[in-house]
Design a protein around this motif. Sequence first.
Motif, PDB file in Angstrom:
ATOM      1  N   SER A  58       0.838  -1.205   0.000  1.00  0.00           N
ATOM      2  CA  SER A  58       0.000   0.000   0.000  1.00  0.00           C
ATOM      3  C   SER A  58       0.871   1.254   0.000  1.00  0.00           C
ATOM      4  N   LEU A  59       1.922   1.230   0.796  1.00  0.00           N
ATOM      5  CA  LEU A  59       2.840   2.376   0.827  1.00  0.00           C
ATOM      6  C   LEU A  59       3.544   2.549  -0.512  1.00  0.00           C
ATOM      7  N   ARG A  60       3.876   1.446  -1.156  1.00  0.00           N
ATOM      8  CA  ARG A  60       4.487   1.539  -2.480  1.00  0.00           C
ATOM      9  C   ARG A  60       3.491   2.073  -3.515  1.00  0.00           C
ATOM     10  N   SER A  61       2.213   1.761  -3.325  1.00  0.00           N
ATOM     11  CA  SER A  61       1.199   2.331  -4.211  1.00  0.00           C
ATOM     12  C   SER A  61       1.115   3.837  -4.032  1.00  0.00           C
ATOM     13  N   LEU A  62       1.227   4.294  -2.779  1.00  0.00           N
ATOM     14  CA  LEU A  62       1.237   5.740  -2.540  1.00  0.00           C
ATOM     15  C   LEU A  62       2.463   6.390  -3.179  1.00  0.00           C
ATOM     16  N   GLU A  63       3.589   5.694  -3.118  1.00  0.00           N
ATOM     17  CA  GLU A  63       4.787   6.203  -3.788  1.00  0.00           C
ATOM     18  C   GLU A  63       4.547   6.314  -5.296  1.00  0.00           C
ATOM     19  N   PHE A  64       3.856   5.319  -5.849  1.00  0.00           N
ATOM     20  CA  PHE A  64       3.583   5.355  -7.284  1.00  0.00           C
ATOM     21  C   PHE A  64       2.616   6.486  -7.638  1.00  0.00           C
ATOM     22  N   TYR A  65       1.680   6.812  -6.725  1.00  0.00           N
ATOM     23  CA  TYR A  65       0.805   7.969  -6.942  1.00  0.00           C
ATOM     24  C   TYR A  65       1.649   9.228  -7.165  1.00  0.00           C
ATOM     25  N   ILE A  66       2.631   9.416  -6.289  1.00  0.00           N
ATOM     26  CA  ILE A  66       3.465  10.619  -6.374  1.00  0.00           C
ATOM     27  C   ILE A  66       4.236  10.646  -7.684  1.00  0.00           C
ATOM     28  N   CYS A  67       4.786   9.506  -8.051  1.00  0.00           N
ATOM     29  CA  CYS A  67       5.584   9.452  -9.279  1.00  0.00           C
ATOM     30  C   CYS A  67       4.698   9.599 -10.520  1.00  0.00           C
ATOM     31  N   TYR A  68       3.594   8.860 -10.553  1.00  0.00           N
ATOM     32  CA  TYR A  68       2.748   8.808 -11.753  1.00  0.00           C
ATOM     33  C   TYR A  68       2.141  10.167 -12.059  1.00  0.00           C
ATOM     34  N   TYR A  69       1.678  10.859 -11.011  1.00  0.00           N
ATOM     35  CA  TYR A  69       1.062  12.163 -11.244  1.00  0.00           C
ATOM     36  C   TYR A  69       2.082  13.291 -11.150  1.00  0.00           C
ATOM     37  N   GLY A  70       3.117  13.098 -10.365  1.00  0.00           N
ATOM     38  CA  GLY A  70       4.116  14.143 -10.216  1.00  0.00           C
ATOM     39  C   GLY A  70       4.958  14.354 -11.452  1.00  0.00           C
ATOM     40  N   PHE A  71       5.322  13.254 -12.119  1.00  0.00           N
ATOM     41  CA  PHE A  71       6.142  13.347 -13.333  1.00  0.00           C
ATOM     42  C   PHE A  71       5.302  13.457 -14.606  1.00  0.00           C
ATOM     43  N   GLY A  72       3.979  13.450 -14.476  1.00  0.00           N
ATOM     44  CA  GLY A  72       3.112  13.656 -15.628  1.00  0.00           C
ATOM     45  C   GLY A  72       2.900  12.441 -16.499  1.00  0.00           C
ATOM     46  N   ASP A  73       3.239  11.230 -15.996  1.00  0.00           N
ATOM     47  CA  ASP A  73       3.038  10.028 -16.804  1.00  0.00           C
ATOM     48  C   ASP A  73       1.560   9.767 -17.079  1.00  0.00           C
ATOM     49  N   PHE A  74       0.677  10.319 -16.236  1.00  0.00           N
ATOM     50  CA  PHE A  74      -0.750  10.053 -16.411  1.00  0.00           C
ATOM     51  C   PHE A  74      -1.284  10.655 -17.714  1.00  0.00           C
ATOM     52  N   ARG A  75      -0.563  11.609 -18.297  1.00  0.00           N
ATOM     53  CA  ARG A  75      -1.050  12.230 -19.533  1.00  0.00           C
ATOM     54  C   ARG A  75      -1.015  11.255 -20.710  1.00  0.00           C
ATOM     55  N   GLN A  76      -0.042  10.328 -20.706  1.00  0.00           N
ATOM     56  CA  GLN A  76       0.040   9.333 -21.782  1.00  0.00           C
ATOM     57  C   GLN A  76      -0.166   7.911 -21.272  1.00  0.00           C
ATOM     58  N   ARG A  77      -0.502   7.768 -20.006  1.00  0.00           N
ATOM     59  CA  ARG A  77      -0.644   6.474 -19.355  1.00  0.00           C
ATOM     60  C   ARG A  77       0.573   5.591 -19.641  1.00  0.00           C
ATOM     61  N   GLN A  78       1.664   5.978 -19.053  1.00  0.00           N
ATOM     62  CA  GLN A  78       2.878   5.189 -19.166  1.00  0.00           C
ATOM     63  C   GLN A  78       3.638   5.264 -17.849  1.00  0.00           C
ATOM     64  N   ARG A  79       4.558   4.325 -17.699  1.00  0.00           N
ATOM     65  CA  ARG A  79       5.279   4.209 -16.429  1.00  0.00           C
ATOM     66  C   ARG A  79       6.792   4.335 -16.639  1.00  0.00           C
ATOM     67  N   ASN A  80       7.176   4.800 -17.806  1.00  0.00           N
ATOM     68  CA  ASN A  80       8.592   4.817 -18.155  1.00  0.00           C
ATOM     69  C   ASN A  80       9.409   5.692 -17.216  1.00  0.00           C
ATOM     70  N   THR A  81       8.863   6.866 -16.873  1.00  0.00           N
ATOM     71  CA  THR A  81       9.613   7.789 -16.012  1.00  0.00           C
ATOM     72  C   THR A  81       9.869   7.170 -14.647  1.00  0.00           C
ATOM     73  N   CYS A  82       8.861   6.538 -14.080  1.00  0.00           N
ATOM     74  CA  CYS A  82       9.009   5.934 -12.759  1.00  0.00           C
ATOM     75  C   CYS A  82      10.013   4.786 -12.789  1.00  0.00           C
ATOM     76  N   ARG A  83       9.970   3.993 -13.837  1.00  0.00           N
ATOM     77  CA  ARG A  83      10.882   2.851 -13.918  1.00  0.00           C
ATOM     78  C   ARG A  83      12.336   3.278 -14.054  1.00  0.00           C
ATOM     79  N   SER A  84      12.562   4.333 -14.805  1.00  0.00           N
ATOM     80  CA  SER A  84      13.942   4.753 -15.076  1.00  0.00           C
ATOM     81  C   SER A  84      14.483   5.750 -14.069  1.00  0.00           C
ATOM     82  N   ASN A  85      13.662   6.191 -13.134  1.00  0.00           N
ATOM     83  CA  ASN A  85      14.079   7.230 -12.194  1.00  0.00           C
ATOM     84  C   ASN A  85      14.791   6.605 -10.998  1.00  0.00           C
ATOM     85  N   ASP A  86      16.011   7.057 -10.729  1.00  0.00           N
ATOM     86  CA  ASP A  86      16.787   6.511  -9.611  1.00  0.00           C
ATOM     87  C   ASP A  86      16.164   6.856  -8.259  1.00  0.00           C
TER      88      ASP A  86
END
Length: 739
Positions: A520-548
């Motif tokens: 659940s905590l990791r899902s919250l982390e993904f919320y921050i990444c998915y919406y924070g980096f703007g991946d939700f605009r194209q529905r992709q996860r590339n930024t989160c996967r490649s981000n250190d």
Amino acid sequence: LNKTKRNEKMRFGRQFVSKMIPEWQEAYIDYAYLKTILQDIQATRKISVSNSQSKPSFARNLTKRYTRNASVSENHVIVFNAVTHADFEHDMTYETAFLKAGEPGGDSEAAFFRTLDREFNKVNSFYKLKVEKARHESLALTRQMEALVAFRFRVKEKKPSSTDSVSVDINALSSKSKENKVTVGDLIKNEANESILEGIRMNRTLETPLSAIKTILKVHKQEELKFTRENLKKVEERLQRAFIEFYQKLGHLKNYSFLNTSAVSKIMKKYDKISARNAAKQYMEMVDSSYLTSSDEIHKLMVRVESTFIQHFSNSNRRQGMNLLRPKENKELHRTTFSTGFFFGCATSLIIALALIIHARNIMGTPGQRTYMETMFPLYRFFGFVVLHVVMYAANIYFWGIYRVNYSFIFGFKQGTELGYRHVLLLSFGLGTLSLCAVLLNLDMEMDSQTKDYRIVTELIPLFLLALVVAITLCPFNILYRSSRFFFLTVLFRCIAAPFYTVNLPDFFLADQLTSQVQSLRSLEFYICYYGFGDFRQRQRNTCRSNDVFTTFYFIVAVIPYWLRFLQCIRRIIEENDLSHGYNAIKYLLTIVAACLRTAYTLNRGTTWNITAWIFSGVATLYATYWDIVIDWGLLQRGCKNSFLREKLLVPHKTVYYAAMVLNVLLRLVWLQTVLDLKFSFLHRETLVALLACLEIIRRGIWNFFRLENEHLNNVGKFRAFKSVPLPFNYQEDRDQDN
């Protein structure tokens, strides 16, 4: 009519058990055991009656004639002997001599009275002990009340503190009264207040990080009196809570006396009916003369508390004062049951609709489905984890109630505000319904890979849902169980600030729940990444996967709950000097290392990571499993009557405990999927992670029941049934005694 009477008798037995204070259950009359002795007496008398009927008619006539002639002596079935002890005026033990022991079945009747005497003396002694403690508490509250009155007078008069002399000089007071145009009585009263407040300090009960440091450094927790309205308000609130808790304790003692007296009366009436004797009246005369029934100390204390509380805490408004003193009952409303059923039906219908839509659109196996599982599914599964955990908690409450585990006292809920299992189910099904509605809204768009035009508003639905849940949780208005929400937030804050606050059971209990909500905590982390980096605009996860940074926090998030529990254990070692908390800290430290190694193996692969993850995960699992079963649950005790369990069990079926131990071991081994790299072609990786997380939540729900059962039995063994309320003032002699 006979059936109605039997039901009434059965009802008393159930009511007697239901009205007991759970932590005092061993101090009550053993009504059930006495009933079994009466059943033996009844069986013996039936045998003797059948034998007498088999005698010749001449012998039966002689027996009847003898019985009629002896009826006069039936008034003297029992004789009492009260032994007075020199230590205490009312400390008596009662012994009953049964005069008909020579008759058929007389041995069973003598055993009945011996058992009844033992049980009654136990109750009488326990009651005297508790009344004596209540008397001492009353004296302490009286001193606190005197200090409060003096403190209140100083604040309202706004008179500067005097350090000259405490003695009252009438001549000096007369000259002061002429200068300041006040009466001699006012000055005498003021000087008396000065005398009362001399040597008194305020106890600090509000914990802060600074107070935590002072605790570690062994700095005293008292502060000098400052006569401000803010301090006055704090003192009044603390003392008001102390009076309410004390009054409710007196009410429990009064109920204890009434219940046990009623039990003795009921059991003696049963005895008279079965034995055809007239001993109940004699025995109840002895009971009425005992300390349990004759003492009016509790009644006097209750009247005194009511008078003081109404005068000083409710402006002499009796109705308002009594409403505060009397415990509030948490009533089950029909609308709660109806709403729970309604939302359960809605959630079930939405699940069926979701399955039909997936099947009708042939979504499974398409590229759009894979994209959805990697982006939207991790967002929505957060709510699924929360709903499952809340449902497990509702099941815990239900079974705690059945087996009379006083969870509201253990957790420290304010009386009348604790949630029942129906309320908790209402919250879980309501959240589940909202979440499923959001999922169905997302599925309204095409999930095929050819579809490129994703609506931003649709993608924001999970974020809106999360914001709504957070807003409701933080809502300051008195809606949706505000006291329970604030209690949860308070405990959550204490968990986050673990080293700076004293660790109580709700604190480490909630922290343990968080250790089962890593995904659940990791899902919250993904919320921050998915919406924070703007991946939700194209529905992709590339930024989160490649981000250190995301990868680093993927490790950190998995460790945070265990780290908080580790800090709580360290704090308890410092405060309690108990090495067992150190061993518990080692358990969480091993789990942290194992979780990091498994996460590293998941991200990097490699034989070295695999072997180290195997070793540390195995050691951590063995350690944690032993701690769960032996320490937290109190099972696997040697030499107890229940093999491999413990002496006292609340659940009557032993197989439940054996099954729970086996399940705990099996569910502790779900980490094997990570190191064995098990894959299932029909399951997406995110689905498998979610299923394993659900298994851990189920394991935690099972752990919760037995953990609180063990805590409850510890309270029962120590007769610990009331909270200790810290008093506002500390006297000089108390500090000297502590030193």
